[in-house]
Scaffold this active site. Structure first.
Site, PDB file in Angstrom:
ATOM      1  N   LYS A 188       1.172   3.864  -3.114  1.00  0.00           N
ATOM      2  CA  LYS A 188       0.636   5.222  -2.930  1.00  0.00           C
ATOM      3  C   LYS A 188       1.764   6.267  -3.049  1.00  0.00           C
ATOM      4  O   LYS A 188       1.538   7.373  -3.555  1.00  0.00           O
ATOM      5  CB  LYS A 188      -0.100   5.333  -1.600  1.00  0.00           C
ATOM      6  CG  LYS A 188      -1.388   4.505  -1.562  1.00  0.00           C
ATOM      7  CD  LYS A 188      -2.399   4.945  -2.605  1.00  0.00           C
ATOM      8  CE  LYS A 188      -3.737   4.259  -2.457  1.00  0.00           C
ATOM      9  NZ  LYS A 188      -4.745   4.740  -3.397  1.00  0.00           N
TER      10      LYS A 188
ATOM     11  N   TYR B 246       0.838  -1.216   0.000  1.00  0.00           N
ATOM     12  CA  TYR B 246       0.000   0.000   0.000  1.00  0.00           C
ATOM     13  C   TYR B 246       0.870   1.262   0.000  1.00  0.00           C
ATOM     14  O   TYR B 246       0.703   2.145  -0.843  1.00  0.00           O
ATOM     15  CB  TYR B 246      -0.926  -0.022   1.214  1.00  0.00           C
ATOM     16  CG  TYR B 246      -2.013   1.027   1.150  1.00  0.00           C
ATOM     17  CD1 TYR B 246      -3.093   0.886   0.280  1.00  0.00           C
ATOM     18  CD2 TYR B 246      -1.971   2.160   1.954  1.00  0.00           C
ATOM     19  CE1 TYR B 246      -4.096   1.858   0.205  1.00  0.00           C
ATOM     20  CE2 TYR B 246      -2.963   3.124   1.885  1.00  0.00           C
ATOM     21  CZ  TYR B 246      -4.024   2.971   1.014  1.00  0.00           C
ATOM     22  OH  TYR B 246      -5.007   3.928   0.945  1.00  0.00           O
TER      23      TYR B 246
HETATM   24  N1  LIG Z   1     -10.723   4.941   3.550  1.00  0.00           N
HETATM   25  C1  LIG Z   1      -9.560   5.432   3.924  1.00  0.00           C
HETATM   26  O1  LIG Z   1      -9.295   5.617   5.126  1.00  0.00           O
HETATM   27  C2  LIG Z   1      -8.534   5.811   2.886  1.00  0.00           C
HETATM   28  C3  LIG Z   1      -7.396   6.501   3.321  1.00  0.00           C
HETATM   29  C4  LIG Z   1      -6.441   6.871   2.379  1.00  0.00           C
HETATM   30  C5  LIG Z   1      -6.630   6.571   1.048  1.00  0.00           C
HETATM   31  N2  LIG Z   1      -7.733   5.888   0.662  1.00  0.00           N
HETATM   32  C6  LIG Z   1      -7.863   5.607  -0.775  1.00  0.00           C
HETATM   33  O2  LIG Z   1      -9.112   6.098  -1.215  1.00  0.00           O
HETATM   34  C7  LIG Z   1      -9.560   5.333  -2.338  1.00  0.00           C
HETATM   35  C8  LIG Z   1     -10.973   4.865  -2.076  1.00  0.00           C
HETATM   36  O3  LIG Z   1     -10.972   4.117  -0.874  1.00  0.00           O
HETATM   37  P1  LIG Z   1     -12.304   3.779  -0.071  1.00  0.00           P
HETATM   38  O4  LIG Z   1     -11.944   3.814   1.347  1.00  0.00           O
HETATM   39  O5  LIG Z   1     -13.416   4.593  -0.592  1.00  0.00           O
HETATM   40  O6  LIG Z   1     -12.457   2.251  -0.505  1.00  0.00           O
HETATM   41  P2  LIG Z   1     -13.752   1.380  -0.816  1.00  0.00           P
HETATM   42  O7  LIG Z   1     -13.275  -0.028  -0.760  1.00  0.00           O
HETATM   43  O8  LIG Z   1     -14.917   1.806   0.019  1.00  0.00           O
HETATM   44  O9  LIG Z   1     -14.091   1.778  -2.321  1.00  0.00           O
HETATM   45  C9  LIG Z   1     -13.210   1.470  -3.372  1.00  0.00           C
HETATM   46  C10 LIG Z   1     -14.037   1.273  -4.622  1.00  0.00           C
HETATM   47  O10 LIG Z   1     -13.118   0.994  -5.701  1.00  0.00           O
HETATM   48  C11 LIG Z   1     -13.627  -0.071  -6.456  1.00  0.00           C
HETATM   49  N3  LIG Z   1     -12.516  -0.750  -7.122  1.00  0.00           N
HETATM   50  C12 LIG Z   1     -11.563  -1.532  -6.548  1.00  0.00           C
HETATM   51  N4  LIG Z   1     -10.730  -1.982  -7.493  1.00  0.00           N
HETATM   52  C13 LIG Z   1     -11.147  -1.466  -8.677  1.00  0.00           C
HETATM   53  C14 LIG Z   1     -10.691  -1.573 -10.011  1.00  0.00           C
HETATM   54  N5  LIG Z   1      -9.633  -2.336 -10.341  1.00  0.00           N
HETATM   55  N6  LIG Z   1     -11.351  -0.908 -10.977  1.00  0.00           N
HETATM   56  C15 LIG Z   1     -12.447  -0.160 -10.686  1.00  0.00           C
HETATM   57  N7  LIG Z   1     -12.930  -0.034  -9.438  1.00  0.00           N
HETATM   58  C16 LIG Z   1     -12.286  -0.683  -8.447  1.00  0.00           C
HETATM   59  C17 LIG Z   1     -14.346  -0.959  -5.462  1.00  0.00           C
HETATM   60  O11 LIG Z   1     -15.313  -1.800  -6.107  1.00  0.00           O
HETATM   61  C18 LIG Z   1     -14.985   0.073  -4.545  1.00  0.00           C
HETATM   62  O12 LIG Z   1     -16.274   0.460  -4.980  1.00  0.00           O
HETATM   63  C19 LIG Z   1      -8.544   4.203  -2.503  1.00  0.00           C
HETATM   64  O13 LIG Z   1      -7.617   4.571  -3.496  1.00  0.00           O
HETATM   65  C20 LIG Z   1      -7.876   4.138  -1.139  1.00  0.00           C
HETATM   66  O14 LIG Z   1      -6.571   3.617  -1.196  1.00  0.00           O
HETATM   67  C21 LIG Z   1      -8.704   5.504   1.540  1.00  0.00           C
END
Ligand SMILES: NC(=O)c1ccc[n+]([C@@H]2O[C@H](COP(=O)([O-])OP(=O)(O)OC[C@H]3O[C@@H](n4cnc5c(N)ncnc54)[C@H](O)[C@@H]3O)[C@@H](O)[C@H]2O)c1
Length: 258
Positions: free
Chosen positions: A163, A159
């Site tokens: 990132k 991760y």
């Molecule tokens: N939630 C957190 O605390 C957090 C913190 C930092 C960064 N992020 C980043 O934010 C982004 C969204 O995270 P989230 O927490 O909303 O996650 P989540 O799992 O709720 O949503 C992610 C979405 O991406 C879709 N997805 C996954 N792989 C895919 C692919 N290959 N093609 C198309 N769609 C795909 C999934 O189906 C899902 O709907 C990610 O990049 C994650 O790394 C999240």
């Protein structure tokens, strides 16, 4: 939460739009007047998201089921955005996965999948969008990195590495495409309560009480707070900002006392 951004007449594409941060970004863009293509692997989740968002502004959402790792799918989604709106103004390049495990045990397949989705997929979508934007006078791309692209934590080799690569990719694309009026920035969320973090809590990989105690803001962020920071980067309010990662983490990455 209110926003004062106005995206009336603009077309945006959001990946990972079926859930979490992507859904919050789509909601915020929709409330600000944008027409949207919602892109996700999860077709059922997308249909639900589109139905909800079409209630905000009827017929302004078009779902597209596909993977950001599939070059033909990302091109087709960008072409669809152009067909619907006459151009592609904004891309929230947000889909991503976790892949956390102790590094001594991390499976090669988990590592490769994280690189494929978080890095290669993010690049493929940015490239497809960049080609369309270059031909249409410019646009704004916002990659979702993470505060873990800037600071590190154990058991997150795949991760953090992917990132951090998104942070670097953002800078390279920004300087290559600045003369084509394409801005490329990243958002670096701290911990936010979404399906991704819920899964890590269920797996015993995240301790919510410990997180709340560690973050200077004393709480996790909300998806809406990340979405509004991303909207700033999409808007003309950030017209001279490119190549940057805006870390929205309640102070986490600035704090190194205890
Ligand atoms: N939630 C957190 O605390 C957090 C913190 C930092 C960064 N992020 C980043 O934010 C982004 C969204 O995270 P989230 O927490 O909303 O996650 P989540 O799992 O709720 O949503 C992610 C979405 O991406 C879709 N997805 C996954 N792989 C895919 C692919 N290959 N093609 C198309 N769609 C795909 C999934 O189906 C899902 O709907 C990610 O990049 C994650 O790394 C999240």
């Amino acid at each position: 939460m209110t926003t004062s951004f106005d995206f009336t007449g603009r077309t945006a594409l959001v990946t990972g739009a079926a859930s979490g941060l992507g859904l919050a970004m789509a909601r915020a863009l929709s409330k600000s007047g944008a027409r949207l293509v919602l892109f996700d692997l999860d077709g059922d989740g997308l249909a639900k998201a589109a139905a909800e968002l079409n209630l905000i502004r009827p017929d302004s959402m078009t779902p597209f089921t596909g993977s950001i790792t599939d070059q033909s799918a990302v091109k087709a989604a960008c072409d669809l955005a152009v067909e619907l709106g006459g151009g592609l103004d904004i891309v929230m390049n947000n889909a991503g996965i976790a892949g956390n495990a102790p590094s001594l045990d991390l499976e090669e397949s988990v590592w490769r999948n994280a690189v494929d989705v978080n890095l290669t997929g993010t690049f493929l979508m940015a490239q497809a969008a960049g080609r369309v934007m270059a031909a249409n006078g410019g646009g704004s791309i916002i990659n979702t990195a993470s505060m873990y692209g800037v600071v590190a934590a154990p058991e997150r080799a795949a991760y953090c590495a992917t990132k951090a690569a998104v942070v670097a990719l953002t800078k390279v694309l920004a300087i290559e495409w600045a003369d084509r009026n394409i801005r490329v920035n990243a958002i670096g969320p701290g911990y936010v309560r979404t399906a991704l973090t819920e899964t890590l809590v269920e797996q015993g990989r995240l301790d919510l009480d410990a997180l709340n105690a560690r973050v200077p803001a004393g709480r996790l962020g909300t998806p809406e707070e990340i979405a509004t920071a991303a909207l700033f980067l999409a808007s003309d309010a950030s017209a001279y900002v490119t190549g940057q990662t805006l870390v929205a983490d309640g102070g986490w990455s600035s704090y190194s006392y205890l």
